[in-house]
Design a protein around this motif. Structure first.
Motif, PDB file in Angstrom:
ATOM      1  N   TRP A   1      -7.712   9.367  -0.775  1.00  0.00           N
ATOM      2  CA  TRP A   1      -8.265   8.483  -2.424  1.00  0.00           C
ATOM      3  C   TRP A   1      -9.889   8.872  -2.195  1.00  0.00           C
ATOM      4  CZ3 TRP A   1     -12.476   6.617  -0.746  1.00  0.00           C
ATOM      5  CH2 TRP A   1     -13.039   5.216   0.568  1.00  0.00           C
TER       6      TRP A   1
ATOM      7  N   HIS B   1      -4.731   8.634  -5.653  1.00  0.00           N
ATOM      8  CA  HIS B   1      -5.832   7.838  -5.913  1.00  0.00           C
ATOM      9  C   HIS B   1      -7.664   8.168  -5.923  1.00  0.00           C
ATOM     10  CE1 HIS B   1      -2.222   5.060  -5.002  1.00  0.00           C
ATOM     11  NE2 HIS B   1      -2.579   4.514  -3.637  1.00  0.00           N
TER      12      HIS B   1
ATOM     13  N   LEU C   1       1.624  -1.315  -0.225  1.00  0.00           N
ATOM     14  CA  LEU C   1      -0.389   0.055  -0.205  1.00  0.00           C
ATOM     15  C   LEU C   1       0.867   1.495  -0.478  1.00  0.00           C
ATOM     16  CD1 LEU C   1      -3.003  -1.068   2.561  1.00  0.00           C
ATOM     17  CD2 LEU C   1      -3.053  -1.090   0.346  1.00  0.00           C
ATOM     18  N   ARG C   2       2.022   1.209   0.908  1.00  0.00           N
ATOM     19  CA  ARG C   2       2.661   2.203   0.865  1.00  0.00           C
ATOM     20  C   ARG C   2       3.509   2.825  -0.303  1.00  0.00           C
ATOM     21  NH1 ARG C   2       5.973   0.900   4.312  1.00  0.00           N
ATOM     22  NH2 ARG C   2       7.723   0.050   2.894  1.00  0.00           N
TER      23      ARG C   2
ATOM     24  N   ALA D   1       2.221   1.529  -3.541  1.00  0.00           N
ATOM     25  CA  ALA D   1       1.428   2.323  -4.643  1.00  0.00           C
ATOM     26  C   ALA D   1       1.578   3.300  -5.211  1.00  0.00           C
ATOM     27  CB  ALA D   1       0.285   1.695  -3.896  1.00  0.00           C
TER      28      ALA D   1
ATOM     29  N   CYS E   1      -5.653   2.512   3.265  1.00  0.00           N
ATOM     30  CA  CYS E   1      -4.771   2.839   2.177  1.00  0.00           C
ATOM     31  C   CYS E   1      -4.215   4.147   2.771  1.00  0.00           C
ATOM     32  CB  CYS E   1      -4.909   3.394   0.440  1.00  0.00           C
ATOM     33  SG  CYS E   1      -5.032   3.921  -0.236  1.00  0.00           S
TER      34      CYS E   1
ATOM     35  N   TRP F   1      -9.027  -2.482   0.473  1.00  0.00           N
ATOM     36  CA  TRP F   1      -8.067  -2.208   0.846  1.00  0.00           C
ATOM     37  C   TRP F   1      -7.981  -0.160   0.322  1.00  0.00           C
ATOM     38  CZ3 TRP F   1      -6.935   1.581  -3.013  1.00  0.00           C
ATOM     39  CH2 TRP F   1      -4.526   1.591  -3.674  1.00  0.00           C
ATOM     40  N   LEU F   2      -9.009  -0.109   0.615  1.00  0.00           N
ATOM     41  CA  LEU F   2      -9.454   1.659   0.896  1.00  0.00           C
ATOM     42  C   LEU F   2      -9.472   1.890   2.029  1.00  0.00           C
ATOM     43  CD1 LEU F   2     -12.787   2.084  -2.502  1.00  0.00           C
ATOM     44  CD2 LEU F   2     -10.334   2.927  -2.261  1.00  0.00           C
TER      45      LEU F   2
ATOM     46  N   HIS G   1      -2.775   6.427   1.594  1.00  0.00           N
ATOM     47  CA  HIS G   1      -3.059   7.885   0.682  1.00  0.00           C
ATOM     48  C   HIS G   1      -4.486   8.564   0.518  1.00  0.00           C
ATOM     49  CE1 HIS G   1       1.297   6.594   0.324  1.00  0.00           C
ATOM     50  NE2 HIS G   1       1.203   5.299  -0.390  1.00  0.00           N
TER      51      HIS G   1
ATOM     52  N   LEU H   1      -5.571  -2.205  -9.343  1.00  0.00           N
ATOM     53  CA  LEU H   1      -4.827  -2.322  -7.462  1.00  0.00           C
ATOM     54  C   LEU H   1      -3.794  -2.668  -7.209  1.00  0.00           C
ATOM     55  CD1 LEU H   1      -7.547  -3.059  -5.353  1.00  0.00           C
ATOM     56  CD2 LEU H   1      -6.266  -0.675  -6.142  1.00  0.00           C
TER      57      LEU H   1
END
Length: 971
Positions: A226, A174, A94-95, A97, A222, A218-219, A224, A197
């Motif tokens: 989005w 994202h 994740l970091r 991505a 995450c 995942w969301l 980051h 993804l």
């Protein structure tokens, strides 16, 4: 820190604005955006879009780099790296991505406007300051937002623009897009996201629920920022359980659904404003360099399409593809509306459907799910769109088809109908006011789906429904006026339906007459005339001597009478009387109505014998057929009193007015317009008699009642204003009188025709005031203007009221030493007075007194003496020996005696005049002070110095005093 904290303040842009000495408001107007947006640009909170960058560069003649417009634009990857270090460690997949961009549509190059709405989204979706996400700490979502509105209103385009702007500004790492139009589209959307993804182990999961659950995890995990956009989420049940519940992201939905509060905060999208819509149409049609005339024609298209974005996009495409003019398109739209609304044209957006197709699908779904709601939409398509009273739909249920009739009869099922339409944003509901509204283009498309016979059937139902609910007597029942106003917009729409479908039914004529009466009572004369004329045309279809013909003619006659159009009023009222007498007989109580109205008309025209005959006959019929205390009897009494006032028969006026006032107060209460009319007339009577202390409170009360019931701009309100001005002027309170006259004049000029008699009365009074203040040129202009208005009236140069400004012009000419002019004015006034009233009427004394003053100033003393004696005799016989007008002639005669050195007789005359003026006007009135000064001079001449000293001890406020011409006012 927030995603946009890295953007620096744009000093270059600010300096360029300063260089041109522009405010932020000036720059916003030049660009067609908002001040808020300009502020955000300069503060570095937001970067201009490509479209506005181009406009800014053109406007300032600088490059984007020179204006500092590229400083904050960086790649998603760069932003991802920047924010990755802030969020802290998490799973390595994740970091590390890269930025993901799953947006299925390219940016709309024609997107314009909607800046305030986009700013609101930026504020509402702003991410909270980041904190490390750990096993025990989860990031909290910003409040989901739902862009809500009618299909084609631009929801998807706004969401798309928000996504692209956010990408430019590095707001999110994202960005994902899910189409939620149906189950299949939702699944496809999540599969597309899964494929993008990085390192997503379950992207090939065949079980859809497991796949979606994995994406949501995942969301939620995450690190980051989005953005998840869920488009076309009209059925919220399909998407509600498929959204993240936590995480460092934002969720933006677009939906037609109305009830979204359980899921998101709603941001409602409405049609474009005129300027915004015009700019969009010019941009879409590739005509940004249009002339001023072309821009005006483009604005007319925006008005015709009610600012609806999809319709404007279709219009712009048609204009671009055919290269026709804006004016040609508007004419085509009027003739081929259905075809143009169904034509999509070359597409530059992701929205493939036309306006007609978009709503046709919604209509079909409503019809399938709720047939009664579909009928309700057909009904709403036949009404005025903006303010549809709910009780019109429920209380007139008997007029609707059986299915709808049954559904609206119960409040619960009625709410279900509204819910079915709200689900597609086809209507709006204003719950506190109990009103519905529907977009004009929704109406247009719905009507185009209906056969002409179906449209006609709905039109007839609407006429019957409004006929049932609109108050029967708007003139007599003032308490119904709020209800009349509530239905007025629907009646005006109904008039269009009546004309469109040639509905010749009695209910149509009656409805239009009632609404016309309400409009006439509120001085909306042009609108009232349209309704009365349409009612007359319908009534005449039943025969030339139908009762409804008489009603419509009577209403038209009164309308013309109130506007001073007497030549048009007389034949209408005479024909109405003829029809009523022929059908009902000469003694029917209804006959009193046209008799009364025709009598008032003749009274206004100075045809007093004919007027009295008609008014007495109307009173006699009402007293025989109605009770002696009936309000209509009071109406006849009041109107007879006005007639006697105009004839100078003052002793007959007060008893009639007092009796009328008693009847009206008993029937309606003390705060009704009829009571105000009587109070106004009584106040005038007392003013004429010099009883100012009695007159003023009556006029103040009349003013209050009319302001409360009719509104401060109604022409009736100007009557007591004008009359209070008379009282203050007669008392020498000029500073109080002038603003009242001016306010009355303003009201009448705004609501009446330019040559209306009321305007002439007020101009005449202002002319008197100006003369008494020594403003001679101003006085002359005002009086001549009043004279010109009277010359335009049916009786022309022989109209009785012309004598007023003629006499006052005579007074003015004497004071200016223009004796030949003065004599001409006085002789004309005398001729009119004698022909109108006869030789022995007190109003003949007015020009006689003026001619006497003129003869005295010219040294023609014998002639002056004869004229004074005749004027004094007429006034004393008609008004009594204690009237202010008697005091006027006594003082003028005293001045003659003084010039002839007949000081003892002059002293006696001055003493009589002073006694009257002190008693009636008060010791401080300017005219009282003038008489006192003249008497002191005579006493000193006679050697009676002690008496002169005694008089001198009285308070004095010397102001020039002269006689006034006060005209009777009536309601």
């Amino acid at each position: 820190m927030r995603a946009f904290d890295g953007i620096h303040r744009n000093n270059q842009l600010r300096q360029e604005r300063y260089r041109l000495n522009w405010r932020q408001q000036d720059l916003a107007e030049q660009l067609g955006t908002t001040v808020v947006t300009v502020k955000r640009w300069e503060r570095g909170i937001q970067q201009p879009s490509a479209y506005f960058r181009m406009k800014l560069c053109t406007l300032f003649g600088k490059s984007a780099e020179e204006l500092g417009l590229l400083n904050g634009i960086s790649s998603p990857q760069a932003n991802m790296q920047e924010h990755g270090s802030e969020i802290g460690p998490d799973r390595s997949s994740l970091r590390d991505a890269p930025g993901i961009w799953v947006i299925p549509y390219r940016r709309n190059p024609h997107f314009t406007g909607r800046e305030e709405l986009l700013d609101k989204l930026i504020q509402q979706l702003a991410l909270a300051p980041s904190e490390p996400v750990t096993a025990t700490r989860q990031a909290v979502l910003s409040q989901p937002q739902a862009i809500q509105g009618l299909g084609g209103i631009g929801k998807t385009q706004i969401a798309l623009e928000y996504a692209y702007r956010s990408r430019q500004q590095g707001r999110y790492t994202h960005t994902f897009w899910i189409n939620a139009a149906n189950e299949e589209a939702i699944i496809t959307g999540f599969q597309t996201v899964a494929a993008q993804l990085p390192g997503f182990a379950v992207k090939d999961e065949q079980k859809q629920d497991k796949l979606i659950a994995a994406i949501l995890r995942w969301l939620e995990q995450c690190p980051h920022p989005w953005l998840l956009i869920v488009d076309n989420a009209d059925d919220l049940s399909l998407i509600q359980h498929r959204l993240p519940t936590q995480g460092r992201g934002s969720i933006l939905l677009t939906t037609r659904a109305h009830a979204v509060a359980a899921l998101a905060s709603a941001v409602e999208v409405d049609q474009m404003g005129l300027m915004e819509g015009t700019h969009f149409l010019l941009h879409r049609s590739q005509r940004l360099q249009a002339s001023e005339e072309e821009r005006n024609e483009a604005s007319n298209i925006v008005i015709a399409l009610d600012g609806f974005p999809l319709a404007l996009d279709q219009a712009g495409a048609y204009l671009e593809e055919t290269e026709c003019s804006f004016g040609d398109y508007l004419r085509l739209y009027e003739q081929h509306r259905a075809r143009l609304l169904a034509r999509r044209g070359r597409q530059t957006t992701s929205y493939p459907d036309s306006v007609a197709t978009t709503w046709d699908l919604s209509f079909q779904r409503v019809e399938q799910a709720h047939p009664a709601a579909a009928e309700l939409l057909e009904l709403c398509a036949s009404l005025a769109p903006d303010h549809i009273p709910e009780e019109l739909l429920t209380e007139a249920a008997a007029q609707w088809p059986p299915v709808l009739q049954e559904a609206v009869a119960d409040r619960f099922t009625f709410n279900e109908l509204i819910e079915a339409l709200l689900a597609f944003s086809l209507v709006k509901r204003l719950a506190p006011e109990r009103l519905l509204s529907v977009h004009r283009l929704v109406q247009a498309v719905q009507l185009d789906r209906m056969k002409v016979q179906v449209q006609r059937a709905w039109a007839q139902r609407v006429v019957h429904a409004l006929h049932t609910l609109f108050p029967v007597d708007p003139k007599g029942e003032v308490t119904t006026w709020p209800l009349c106003l509530r239905y007025l917009e629907q009646v005006q729409a109904c008039n269009n339906l009546i004309q469109q479908h040639s509905l010749q039914i009695p209910e149509a004529a009656e409805l239009l007459n009632r609404a016309g009466v309400y409009l006439r009572e509120h001085a909306s004369y042009s609108l009232a005339e349209q309704l009365f004329r349409q009612a007359l045309a319908i009534a005449q279809s039943f025969g030339p001597e139908h009762l409804l013909v008489a009603v419509s003619l009577n209403n038209l006659g009164l309308l013309y009478w109130e506007q001073g159009q007497y030549e048009q009023a007389e034949p209408s009222l005479q024909q109405a009387l003829h029809i009523w007498e022929k059908i009902l007989g000469p003694h029917h109580p209804e006959i009193a109505l046209p008799l009364n109205n025709l009598g008032l008309l003749y009274s206004k025209q100075g045809q007093y014998e004919q007027a009295e005959s008609l008014l007495q006959r109307a009173l006699h019929i009402r007293e025989l057929t109605l009770s002696l205390e009936h309000p209509l009897v009071a109406t006849s009494l009041n109107n007879l009193a006005i007639l006697f006032w105009q004839q100078g028969k003052y002793e007959r006026v007060e008893p009639l007015l007092q009796r009328a006032l008693h009847i009206w107060e008993q029937a309606f209460g003390a705060e009704q317009p009829q009571v105000a009319a009587c109070l106004n007339n009584l106040g005038n009577l007392y003013c004429k008699q010099g009883q100012y202390e009695q007159a003023e409170p009556l006029l103040q009360r009349a003013l209050h009642i009319w302001e409360q019931t009719l509104g401060v701009e109604h022409p009736q309100v100007a009557l007591p204003l004008n009359n209070l001005g008379n009282i203050y002027r007669l008392q020498g309170k000029y500073e109080q009188a002038k603003p009242l006259y001016q306010q009355a004049l303003h009201i009448w000029e705004q609501t009446l025709s330019p040559h209306h008699p009321e305007i002439a009365h007020c101009l005449n009074n202002l002319g008197i005031l100006s003369r008494e203040q020594g403003q001679y040129e101003q006085a002359k202009l005002l009086l001549q203007r009043a004279l010109h208005i009277w010359e335009q009236q049916p009786l022309g140069s022989q109209h009785p009221e012309m004598a007023g400004p003629l006499e006052n012009l005579g007074h003015l000419s004497v004071e200016q030493g223009r004796y030949e002019q003065a004599e001409s004015y006085y002789q004309r006034a005398l001729s009119i007075r004698e022909q109108t009233f006869g030789l022995q009427h007190p109003r003949v004394a007015e020009p006689l007194n003026g001619l006497a003053n003129l003869s005295r100033e010219q040294g023609q003393y014998k002639q002056a003496d004869v004229l004074y004696q005749r004027a004094l005799s007429l006034r004393q016989q008609a008004l009594g020996s204690e009237h202010p007008e008697v005091a006027e002639t006594l003082q003028d005669l005293a001045r003659l005696r003084q010039m002839l050195h007949q000081d003892a007789e002059a002293c006696s005359l001055y003493q009589q005049a002073l006694a009257i003026r002190e008693q009636i006007m008060g010791v401080h009135h300017p005219k009282t002070c003038e008489t006192r000064e003249r008497l002191q001079a005579v006493l000193n001449t006679l050697g009676k110095t002690q008496e002169a000293v005694t008089l001198e001890e009285a308070p004095q406020d010397h102001v020039r005093g002269e006689r006034e011409h006060s005209t009777p006012r009536q309601p």
